[in-house]
Design an enzyme around this catalytic site. Sequence first.
Site, PDB file in Angstrom:
ATOM      1  N   ASP A   1     -12.108 -10.412  -1.056  1.00 32.00           N
ATOM      2  CA  ASP A   1     -13.397 -10.495  -0.359  1.00 32.00           C
ATOM      3  C   ASP A   1     -14.345  -9.581  -1.128  1.00 32.00           C
ATOM      4  O   ASP A   1     -13.916  -8.583  -1.706  1.00 32.00           O
ATOM      5  CB  ASP A   1     -13.326 -10.163   1.141  1.00 32.00           C
ATOM      6  CG  ASP A   1     -12.626  -8.867   1.496  1.00 32.00           C
ATOM      7  OD1 ASP A   1     -12.500  -7.976   0.627  1.00 32.00           O
ATOM      8  OD2 ASP A   1     -12.211  -8.727   2.665  1.00 32.00           O
TER       9      ASP A   1
ATOM     10  N   ASN B   1       2.217  -5.210  -3.170  1.00 26.39           N
ATOM     11  CA  ASN B   1       0.805  -5.519  -2.921  1.00 26.39           C
ATOM     12  C   ASN B   1       0.023  -4.235  -2.658  1.00 26.39           C
ATOM     13  O   ASN B   1       0.494  -3.357  -1.928  1.00 26.39           O
ATOM     14  CB  ASN B   1       0.733  -6.430  -1.683  1.00 26.39           C
ATOM     15  CG  ASN B   1      -0.621  -7.044  -1.431  1.00 26.39           C
ATOM     16  OD1 ASN B   1      -1.187  -7.688  -2.316  1.00 26.39           O
ATOM     17  ND2 ASN B   1      -1.156  -6.860  -0.232  1.00 26.39           N
TER      18      ASN B   1
ATOM     19  N   HIS C   1     -10.306  -6.151  -2.535  1.00 21.93           N
ATOM     20  CA  HIS C   1     -11.410  -5.939  -1.586  1.00 21.93           C
ATOM     21  C   HIS C   1     -12.520  -5.253  -2.388  1.00 21.93           C
ATOM     22  O   HIS C   1     -12.501  -4.032  -2.585  1.00 21.93           O
ATOM     23  CB  HIS C   1     -10.953  -5.068  -0.412  1.00 21.93           C
ATOM     24  CG  HIS C   1      -9.873  -5.715   0.407  1.00 21.93           C
ATOM     25  ND1 HIS C   1     -10.095  -6.870   1.128  1.00 21.93           N
ATOM     26  CD2 HIS C   1      -8.567  -5.393   0.608  1.00 21.93           C
ATOM     27  CE1 HIS C   1      -8.973  -7.218   1.746  1.00 21.93           C
ATOM     28  NE2 HIS C   1      -8.036  -6.343   1.439  1.00 21.93           N
TER      29      HIS C   1
ATOM     30  N   GLU D   1      -6.039 -10.735  -1.364  1.00 26.45           N
ATOM     31  CA  GLU D   1      -6.890 -10.474  -0.184  1.00 26.45           C
ATOM     32  C   GLU D   1      -8.362 -10.433  -0.585  1.00 26.45           C
ATOM     33  O   GLU D   1      -9.139  -9.593  -0.097  1.00 26.45           O
ATOM     34  CB  GLU D   1      -6.489  -9.148   0.490  1.00 26.45           C
ATOM     35  CG  GLU D   1      -5.020  -9.085   0.875  1.00 26.45           C
ATOM     36  CD  GLU D   1      -4.628  -7.843   1.655  1.00 26.45           C
ATOM     37  OE1 GLU D   1      -5.529  -7.112   2.117  1.00 26.45           O
ATOM     38  OE2 GLU D   1      -3.422  -7.601   1.790  1.00 26.45           O
TER      39      GLU D   1
ATOM     40  N   GLU E   1       0.795  -1.239   0.000  1.00 24.66           N
ATOM     41  CA  GLU E   1       0.000   0.000   0.000  1.00 24.66           C
ATOM     42  C   GLU E   1       0.827   1.289   0.000  1.00 24.66           C
ATOM     43  O   GLU E   1       0.552   2.207   0.774  1.00 24.66           O
ATOM     44  CB  GLU E   1      -0.966  -0.012   1.199  1.00 24.66           C
ATOM     45  CG  GLU E   1      -1.892  -1.210   1.183  1.00 24.66           C
ATOM     46  CD  GLU E   1      -2.914  -1.215   2.324  1.00 24.66           C
ATOM     47  OE1 GLU E   1      -2.813  -0.379   3.235  1.00 24.66           O
ATOM     48  OE2 GLU E   1      -3.815  -2.063   2.281  1.00 24.66           O
TER      49      GLU E   1
HETATM   50  C1  XIL Z   1      -6.371  -6.190   8.223  1.00 25.25           C
HETATM   51  C2  XIL Z   1      -6.711  -7.377   9.114  1.00 25.25           C
HETATM   52  O1  XIL Z   1      -7.612  -8.216   8.433  1.00 25.25           O
HETATM   53  C3  XIL Z   1      -7.291  -6.906  10.419  1.00 25.25           C
HETATM   54  O2  XIL Z   1      -7.421  -7.990  11.317  1.00 25.25           O
HETATM   55  C4  XIL Z   1      -6.412  -5.822  11.050  1.00 25.25           C
HETATM   56  O3  XIL Z   1      -7.049  -5.304  12.180  1.00 25.25           O
HETATM   57  C5  XIL Z   1      -6.133  -4.703  10.065  1.00 25.25           C
HETATM   58  O4  XIL Z   1      -5.552  -5.263   8.892  1.00 25.25           O
HETATM   59  N1  XIL Z   1      -5.067  -4.585   3.561  1.00 25.25           N
HETATM   60  C6  XIL Z   1      -4.046  -5.378   4.043  1.00 25.25           C
HETATM   61  C7  XIL Z   1      -4.267  -6.232   5.229  1.00 25.25           C
HETATM   62  O5  XIL Z   1      -2.979  -5.474   3.407  1.00 25.25           O
HETATM   63  O6  XIL Z   1      -3.113  -6.376   6.031  1.00 25.25           O
HETATM   64  C8  XIL Z   1      -5.399  -5.699   6.094  1.00 25.25           C
HETATM   65  O7  XIL Z   1      -5.655  -6.669   7.104  1.00 25.25           O
HETATM   66  C9  XIL Z   1      -6.637  -5.428   5.252  1.00 25.25           C
HETATM   67  C10 XIL Z   1      -6.338  -4.395   4.201  1.00 25.25           C
END
Ligand code: XIL
Length: 297
Positions: free
Chosen positions: A234, A169, A205, A232, A127
């Site tokens: 979802d 990422n 996401h 990641e 990020e």
């Molecule tokens: C999130 C986790 O799922 C949570 O448990 C934590 O509180 C915050 O981080 N992008 C990412 C992940 O790269 O590391 C994040 O994970 C979600 C967004």
Amino acid sequence: ATTLGASAAEKGRYFGAAIAAPKLGDTTYSAILKREFTSVTPENEMKWDATEPSRGTFNYTAGDRIVAQAQANGQKVRGHTLAWHSQMPAWAQALSGSALRSAMLNHVTQVATHYKGKIYAWDVVNEAFADDGRGSRRNSSLQQTGNDWIEAAFRAARAADPAAKLCYNDYSTDGVNAKSTAVYNMVADFKARGVPIDCVGFQSHLTNNAPSDYQANLQRFANLGVDVQITELDIAGSGQAAAYATVTRACLAVSRCTGITVWGIRDSDSWRTGTNPLLFDAGGAKKAAYTSVLDAL
Ligand code: XIL
């Protein structure tokens, strides 16, 4: 095949999940994890605040537990993440400039060395780009140490664990847009200058649907000579099951898309509280989104 992992394997891909060490004792959770998934990503256990809570003092207990469990189950491990502006320990948040730069590089070296040989792919940097619509770097304390902080992190990771695939990422880079194009230009520059980078992770996401150019975006990165991974996944909202199929088909259509990771197992495990964005319901039952993925694999 009848599971996500076995079906993905037939196509030469892994199918993974983000997991949390405190949940490994939950028998419903562990049974799904072992049955369905061929890769795991620690959801928090390998982040900077977890692994180096005070400067120079490293705690690998929870991360090691996840790695040991994955190895026992024959699952790959995606390391997440070595350098990120978020979930930095308080001591690192208090640093800037060359002190922060050297603390970050030491962190990358120490953690990648500890897990050397055990990690399929590391999210070396997470990020680092902004959401300003202009493709800028995110204005973070890490960025303020100098624009070359990302390549410095990748070089340190390569030196520490030469066998791990090294990924950049990010989120909101899932379609062709200013942010993804800025990442694309960085990767092209790294490849041209010999900065070590092997893969790009697309967090994905999503809500309701995938961008219409999702597959084309993956393909343009693959054409630079890096692997791409959905890291990641979802999906909240009404189009969930169909969008899961779209993402799965897009990965399969890109030969360098090596695998898909969903960010949690059951809806009740999701960080996106209240949106039920995952493949299993709170009771551990398969949702329509699960069937949609399995049918697409
Ligand atoms: C999130 C986790 O799922 C949570 O448990 C934590 O509180 C915050 O981080 N992008 C990412 C992940 O790269 O590391 C994040 O994970 C979600 C967004």
